[in-house]
Scaffold this active site. Sequence first.
Site, PDB file in Angstrom:
ATOM      1  NE  ARG A  84      49.074  41.415  63.927  1.00  0.00           N
ATOM      2  CZ  ARG A  84      49.401  40.268  64.482  1.00  0.00           C
ATOM      3  NH1 ARG A  84      50.530  40.153  65.147  1.00  0.00           N
ATOM      4  NH2 ARG A  84      48.611  39.213  64.377  1.00  0.00           N
ATOM      5  CE  LYS A 141      50.833  26.405  73.529  1.00  0.00           C
ATOM      6  NZ  LYS A 141      49.846  27.424  73.937  1.00  0.00           N
TER       7      LYS A 141
HETATM    8  C1  MV4 Z   1      47.161  25.279  72.995  1.00  0.00           C
HETATM    9  C2  MV4 Z   1      46.178  24.327  72.663  1.00  0.00           C
HETATM   10  C3  MV4 Z   1      45.746  23.497  73.666  1.00  0.00           C
HETATM   11  N1  MV4 Z   1      46.263  23.597  74.908  1.00  0.00           N
HETATM   12  N2  MV4 Z   1      47.612  25.358  74.252  1.00  0.00           N
HETATM   13  C4  MV4 Z   1      47.931  26.917  68.546  1.00  0.00           C
HETATM   14  C5  MV4 Z   1      48.812  28.046  68.093  1.00  0.00           C
HETATM   15  C6  MV4 Z   1      49.280  28.730  69.315  1.00  0.00           C
HETATM   16  N3  MV4 Z   1      48.908  30.129  69.275  1.00  0.00           N
HETATM   17  C7  MV4 Z   1      48.630  28.017  70.455  1.00  0.00           C
HETATM   18  N4  MV4 Z   1      47.853  26.946  69.965  1.00  0.00           N
HETATM   19  C8  MV4 Z   1      47.242  26.071  70.811  1.00  0.00           C
HETATM   20  N5  MV4 Z   1      47.644  26.127  72.084  1.00  0.00           N
HETATM   21  C9  MV4 Z   1      47.176  24.526  75.165  1.00  0.00           C
HETATM   22  N6  MV4 Z   1      47.685  24.591  76.402  1.00  0.00           N
HETATM   23  C10 MV4 Z   1      45.712  24.271  71.356  1.00  0.00           C
HETATM   24  C11 MV4 Z   1      46.255  25.152  70.419  1.00  0.00           C
HETATM   25  C12 MV4 Z   1      45.728  25.057  69.100  1.00  0.00           C
HETATM   26  C13 MV4 Z   1      44.960  26.089  68.556  1.00  0.00           C
HETATM   27  C14 MV4 Z   1      44.689  27.248  69.259  1.00  0.00           C
HETATM   28  C15 MV4 Z   1      43.939  28.239  68.708  1.00  0.00           C
HETATM   29  C16 MV4 Z   1      43.414  28.082  67.430  1.00  0.00           C
HETATM   30  C17 MV4 Z   1      43.659  26.956  66.708  1.00  0.00           C
HETATM   31  C18 MV4 Z   1      44.441  25.937  67.263  1.00  0.00           C
HETATM   32  C19 MV4 Z   1      44.685  24.790  66.523  1.00  0.00           C
HETATM   33  C20 MV4 Z   1      45.460  23.800  67.058  1.00  0.00           C
HETATM   34  C21 MV4 Z   1      45.985  23.933  68.350  1.00  0.00           C
END
Ligand code: MV4
Length: 662
Positions: free
Chosen positions: A297, A158
């Site tokens: 926010r 990320k």
């Molecule tokens: C993740 C994850 C799985 N494992 N982190 C998506 C946007 C960002 N805010 C973080 N996200 C994710 N992080 C880990 N370690 C899966 C996602 C993710 C996701 C998270 C929340 C809502 C929708 C999502 C859709 C795809 C991936």
Amino acid sequence: MFGKILIANRGEIACRVIRTARRLGIRSVAIYSDADRAALHVESADEAFHVGPSPAAESYLAIERIIEACRSSGAQAVHPGYGFLSENPAFVEAVEAAGLVFIGPPASAIRAMGLKDAAKALMEQAGVPVVPGYHGDEQDAEFLAGRAAAIGYPVLIKARAGGGGKGMRRVEGPAAFRAALDGAGREALAAFGDGAVLIEKYLAKSRHIETQVFGDRHGNAVHLLERDCSLQRRHQKVIEEAPAPGMPEEMRREMGAAAVRAAQAIGYVGAGTVEFIADVSEGLRPDRFYFMEMNTRLQVEHPVTEAITGLDLVEWQLRVAAGEPLPLTQDEITLSGHAFEARVYAENPARGFLPSTGRLTRFDAPGGSMRVDSGVRQGDEVTPFYDPMIAKLIVHAPTRAEALGRLSDALARCRIAGVATNVGFLGRLCTESNFAAGDVDTGIIDRGLPWLLQEPRPPAEAIALAALAALGHLDPVETCEPWERLTGWRLWDAAPHFVMLEQGGEELEIPILPRGTGMFEVEIEERRLRLSVLRHEGDGDVLVDFGPRITTVAFTRRGEELTIFMDGAAYGFTVPDPLDAAHHEHAAGDHVVAPMPGRIISISAMSGGRVAKGEALIVMEAMKMELTLTAPRDGAIGTIGVAVGDQVSEGATLLSLAAKEV
Ligand code: MV4
């Protein structure tokens, strides 16, 4: 408390803030761009100041212009809403430097959460669980590959400056690591000007659960329970709910306490949201949630929290900003019932959710006990300049099942025309079995996308209504004179009118047989439908008897665009312009069509007779003028659908030529 505040935002959130300000006796100042001169938030505020041209960068993001509007209006505090400048620490400093109060957290708290890696390190120190991974400064590729191996694949790379999924890459194994790292770094650099990344264990089945927190200037912090925002598409929330379904009480307590520790660790003041990701590979478990980021926010989805707590979060923001202590202690904050929010967007799901701009020729959101937060009204334009959200529908009921039922019903009663919307998509999403059962996860939308995108074909009843609407038969009848209403009806035999319609790329030609006052037979795909228009309820709502079923339908017509609302769905049709049809031979084809409502004066054509293109066939009187209607092409007269003296409506087919001989 403040006497006057400025809202540095637009749309529904500006309107939302103004409502609470008014209730508390605080005067409100709106700002607006060129495109928003007549917007609802401008009209709703006590006063409004122009801040620049339509592009946000020159208006809603123009810090100096906004500070200037504060000075001109005498506002004492600034509410930033969400988006725009709401999480910009430089804006907070500019507001404070001007001697005004920022209704939100201190700049330092925004900065502390701005970089994900630093925020994660800070949270770890504060005893808030974070996803196992690496979030240090070292960015050497070899080193990071080693960390990924230690974490164990699959991993997620990320962007540290990220958010919204930009610069995010899932990596299945070591062979793919380098390429993914390079890609994520490049994307992050392009999007945020910062190519640094962090690495996390990838959670295969997860939920997005976030906790609403509040801090005051006296060192107090509480949480207002959680929201589940797992229903997302490309990191855009679609439907949110509170509380999180299936949340064990112990987990709620732990998550709430962790969120409060997070807020206190950064000296948080005002409304904030701590986002967690819950690993649900083995269901919701109190020890399987991890800090993701904090949004400093008020959020779009705050109304579901208001619904289940009975609190006004904007009121809390204003009180806290004015220096008052938090209105309630943690023990006094209670959970009641279940709430959903659906975001209605002007977008076209069938075209990859492309934003749809244009005029809202119709916008009826369901009333009743529903909460509808919107910044637009019927007749307003959805422009390409800003977020195309039309409204948020918020429902609240004692149980989740009842609340979901209400949401479904609210969506079915939404009547929006003029722009494409995601209303049908949202309605289908409500019926998705895992979601309906409360078994949510972040993959529901992607897995269900093919069928969620399936727009139903209009049923024969809807096509029949479209044909009647095209002829004006669904318009309220102004006169009570029975003879005036018998359009095209004759005792000895009914003359069919042919209506041309376009639907889903298909051309339809629908015969209509008037059968007396408000009664018609319509032929669709060899089937004859009998229906009666029983009553006009106003604004395009019509009570129709399909025998034995009676139902209320609605229609909206603007130019060639016709929308039929029926049984919870909206069906769009195009009615080719009869004026065009009469004057342009290419459109006229085989028919002579009334270009406007009027009365038939004379008919010079004879059934079976041959005519030449341009030859006068029918004279009608319309709007005190005589109109001569001519043959659209050479040929033989087929059917003549009218008689001298008939009253005809706009678009009515008066005469058809026989099919061309080959
Ligand atoms: C993740 C994850 C799985 N494992 N982190 C998506 C946007 C960002 N805010 C973080 N996200 C994710 N992080 C880990 N370690 C899966 C996602 C993710 C996701 C998270 C929340 C809502 C929708 C999502 C859709 C795809 C991936």
